[in-house]
Design a protein around this motif. Sequence first.
Motif, PDB file in Angstrom:
ATOM      1  N   TRP A  87      37.991 -14.025  26.949  1.00 59.34           N
ATOM      2  CA  TRP A  87      38.940 -13.371  27.749  1.00 59.34           C
ATOM      3  C   TRP A  87      39.199 -12.629  26.799  1.00 59.34           C
ATOM      4  CZ3 TRP A  87      36.319 -16.942  30.443  1.00 59.34           C
ATOM      5  CH2 TRP A  87      35.417 -16.810  31.414  1.00 59.34           C
ATOM      6  N   ASP A  88      39.655 -11.272  27.292  1.00 56.39           N
ATOM      7  CA  ASP A  88      40.767 -10.591  26.636  1.00 56.39           C
ATOM      8  C   ASP A  88      41.787 -10.691  27.096  1.00 56.39           C
ATOM      9  OD1 ASP A  88      38.712  -9.926  24.320  1.00 56.39           O
ATOM     10  OD2 ASP A  88      38.316  -7.993  25.042  1.00 56.39           O
ATOM     11  N   LYS A  89      43.030 -11.377  26.740  1.00 58.95           N
ATOM     12  CA  LYS A  89      43.804 -11.583  27.227  1.00 58.95           C
ATOM     13  C   LYS A  89      44.532 -10.517  28.006  1.00 58.95           C
ATOM     14  CE  LYS A  89      45.859 -16.324  26.214  1.00 58.95           C
ATOM     15  NZ  LYS A  89      46.577 -17.241  25.132  1.00 58.95           N
ATOM     16  N   PRO A  90      45.601 -10.313  28.632  1.00 60.85           N
ATOM     17  CA  PRO A  90      45.138 -11.028  29.536  1.00 60.85           C
ATOM     18  C   PRO A  90      44.499 -11.382  31.369  1.00 60.85           C
ATOM     19  CG  PRO A  90      47.043  -9.374  30.490  1.00 60.85           C
ATOM     20  CD  PRO A  90      45.635  -8.441  28.588  1.00 60.85           C
ATOM     21  N   LEU A  91      43.235 -10.913  30.740  1.00 62.04           N
ATOM     22  CA  LEU A  91      42.258 -10.920  31.309  1.00 62.04           C
ATOM     23  C   LEU A  91      41.664 -12.389  31.880  1.00 62.04           C
ATOM     24  CD1 LEU A  91      39.184  -7.950  30.456  1.00 62.04           C
ATOM     25  CD2 LEU A  91      40.487  -8.708  32.415  1.00 62.04           C
ATOM     26  N   HIS A  92      41.793 -13.342  31.498  1.00 57.47           N
ATOM     27  CA  HIS A  92      41.681 -14.741  31.661  1.00 57.47           C
ATOM     28  C   HIS A  92      42.844 -15.056  32.821  1.00 57.47           C
ATOM     29  CE1 HIS A  92      45.777 -14.778  29.658  1.00 57.47           C
ATOM     30  NE2 HIS A  92      46.103 -15.427  30.592  1.00 57.47           N
TER      31      HIS A  92
END
Lengths: 227, 763
Positions: free
Chosen positions: A125-130
């Motif tokens: 997940w490309d941060k901050p998608l996590h």
Amino acid sequence: MAHQWGMVIDLDRCTGCEACVVACHAENNIATVSPEEAARGRTMHWIHVERHWEGEYPNVRARFRPVLCQQCGAAPCEPVCPTYASYHTAEGLNAQVYNRCIGTRYCANACPYTVRVFNWFSPEWDKPLHLQLNPDVSVREGGVMEKCTFCSQRITAAEIHAQAENRELRDGDVTPACVQSCPAGAMVFGDLSDPTSQVSRLARLARGSKLLEELGTLPAITYLERE
Amino acid sequence: MRRRDFLKIAAVGGAAVTIDGCGDHATQLIHFIPEETLIPGLAVWRPGVCNQCSAGCGLQVKVMQGDAEVVRNGQSGLIKMGLAKKLEGNPQHPVNHGKLCARGQAGLQVTYNPDRIQQPLKRTGERGAGQFARIGWDEAIENLVTHLSPLASEHPPQSLAFLTRPLMGQRRTLVERFLSGFNGAQMVSFEPFDDSVLREANRLSFGHSQLPTFDLARSNYVVCFGADFLGTWNSPVAHNVGYGAMRQGRPGNRGKFVQVECRMSQTGANADEWIPAQLGTEGHLALAFAHVIVNEHLVKAESAGTAGSRIDGWSKGLPDYSPDAVARKTGVAAEIITRLAREMVTAGSGVAIVGGAPLAQTNGLFTALAVNALNELLGGVGRPGGVCFSPGLPLDESKRRPANAAEPRLISVRTFAEQVLSAREPDTIKVLLVNGANPVFAAPTGWRVREALDKVPFIVSFGNFLDETSNLADLILPDHSYLESWMDDVPESGTVDAVLSIAPPAMLSLHETRALPDVLLDVSRHLGGEASKALPWKSYEEMLQATFTPLRHSVGSIAADTDEEFWGKLKQQGGWWSSNRVGPPKSSPPVASFAPVKSEDPTWDGAATEYPFQFLPYVSQQFLDGTHANLSWLQELPEVLSTAIWSSWVEINPQTAARLAIGQGDLVEVSSQHGRVRAPAVLSPGIAPDVLAMPAGQGHEEYGRYATGRGANPVHVLAPQMATATGSLAWASTRVKVARVGSGDLILFSGGPTEFRAEKLSR
């Protein structure tokens, strides 16, 4: 008696809006895989909406059918697993134990509904998608098969909640993410062992049928045909 | 860095900086302290208002404690904070009844998008080169105030403009009040697929300049002309809720649904009868239905009242619209017209819907008025199973504006661009403020928006993301996401109740962004004078409280003894709605001086000989006008009819494609007199042989990692032609030609049984 979880999908209500698909991604930490991997057929959808064309212009019709794991009573995916990662729960679910799975993909091969998806890579997940990840659902690693669970985390949560209130589960206590979002009310979830539950009553309608039922898989999902 | 160290530094940093408004030190420190109310692992549900389209659905936001990397005062660190984890519909909300659409579900990815602008930026390179330097909020606000204060004090007319997508709720009031401090400031509203034609028609027919609400749940018969009302149009979740009930909510009574359109939409796929009619002739078809109904004496013509009187020849029985004559024009057989017309009346409680492409023609107003008249003839206006108009809130509207303040001039982007390009110094725009509108991407090339923006000396964007328009800004003051802001809206349609959706921030801001309303309040305080007098509130929250607390005295969903109690409950419940259902629409004074409309054909741009196809761009199921193209969940969501993902495409009838030797997935070039665009072909049986269709939303040149350089933008092909009555873009009035130019990169969803596999590309 153990619950027997089941679902009814009314194709006369379903409009193909796909709210269920995104709701499932959000609830179950399903990864997106990139256009390149998607072109190789490696998307991770636990639920998808089939579209079937009928006829030719101008007498043409399109029909939609949301397809997710049918939670079969006689599931072809279960006996083929060499590590018992796919197994049948007492409540009728085709469960997948992620940390038993060694990625043979026999189960996906055996499934006639193609609703099992394989993690060819560990998801990123490309941060901050996590931060969107739902802590109630484990994130799967590369090499592992995954599938629809009927939102078992929500079933567990509802059971704990009912227990804390010292009562039995009631019809409507458990709502998987797809069912909760469905704007047209096409999806109904519940206990098939309770003949009075809404899902049991709908499943008995004359419009009802099972997907590829001639295969003898005994699906727990009943489709109500479009009129 | 350890969290303890981080907190120390943050606190010191906070003390060193003096910021007005939301910047007092105590508040800043609180941002770094874990929220006490959250228990790890346990979810709390907070109300929200969806901002993914303008329907104004109510949300429930699942918030759980988590660790987030944040930057505060230039220091990055990890803090524990409440994080939104899932969005659901608010079950009590009268518009969406606990439901949510695919785009609403994807809303988390707006807040957590990796390409969000995280703090104020100042342009350093050439305009449009995308070079920016990070600056602090003090400097940013000061910069803006420096540019605005001469405009506020010297009063050169029309030197300030506010370019925005349609503003929700009190944001609109706040911006209008802000602009009232500047002489002749202009509000430039931009919505690529707007409904201004329908609003105008509804004003003329029914006295309501707003989008209609449909009581589908109690309809026996729905006939829809071109509107994708179950997919993308108006209030789609509300429509779906009603539609499900119409089909299977009343045992033994299943409503019938007929869709008229030349390209099968997601909505049309659900129709019992799908009627392809020539694009732009839908109004004629509606009047042919009326012709049959009136001439077979099924309903009296007079019962259509004002709506009927808007149509030339209505009282004479519409002699020009006999089924035979209209069949030749529309391509719909006369027998079908006659049969459907009879069915509509005998079914009882029928409703006609119009929207989308039929109104994006030069004759859009004619079409809309024709369908309105049919609706009134069917007896559906203000009746169960029909159409009505959502009432506004029972509040004193006269307090919206300060006394003596003129309403800011509302102009279109086209007019704005013309003004800027033709203006001579010094009577030109000095400062342009941009909020969420992206006309450089979505306005036709012929409007020359990009050229006009190049002539504006100072552009300020409040956008969350760098897009084609905000990339041209000199200063960017990033807004909070809608989960981080106070949100409010009074839905224009989708409910028969008077509804206010309102919610406090569901979570603290992730980045160093600030809510647009609070920034404008802050700026107006700095400016002083007229600007600050019009905005007496310390914060947007205070403004909302002052505006909506008087609702306590109206009968509605909240009973409270004091204003404080009312406000508390309002915040908790995510809104207020009147428990009394409204009756038929109030009879409004008829709009005089309007000559009844005569039969009007659409005007197509381009000669049929050279450009044999009608070009139909349509609002995308995933991205709408392109606003959501930067959300990866939606990029990987298969468009339900084509099953395409991460793509854009051109839909072609299979027979046409065979004639032109175009195969599934081939790269084709579509060109008009105004531009060209390349995309892979999708052969679709649900499109007329002389129509090419293409979804909007892709083809971004600048919109983050998921959207940039992906697909093609159909807007490049469009003629800058206008609907004659309202001046809005007639986006479905361009003729094109098409040719195969190579092999394409179409990605189709490959899961699912049999049929999809057969469709997989052979190449």
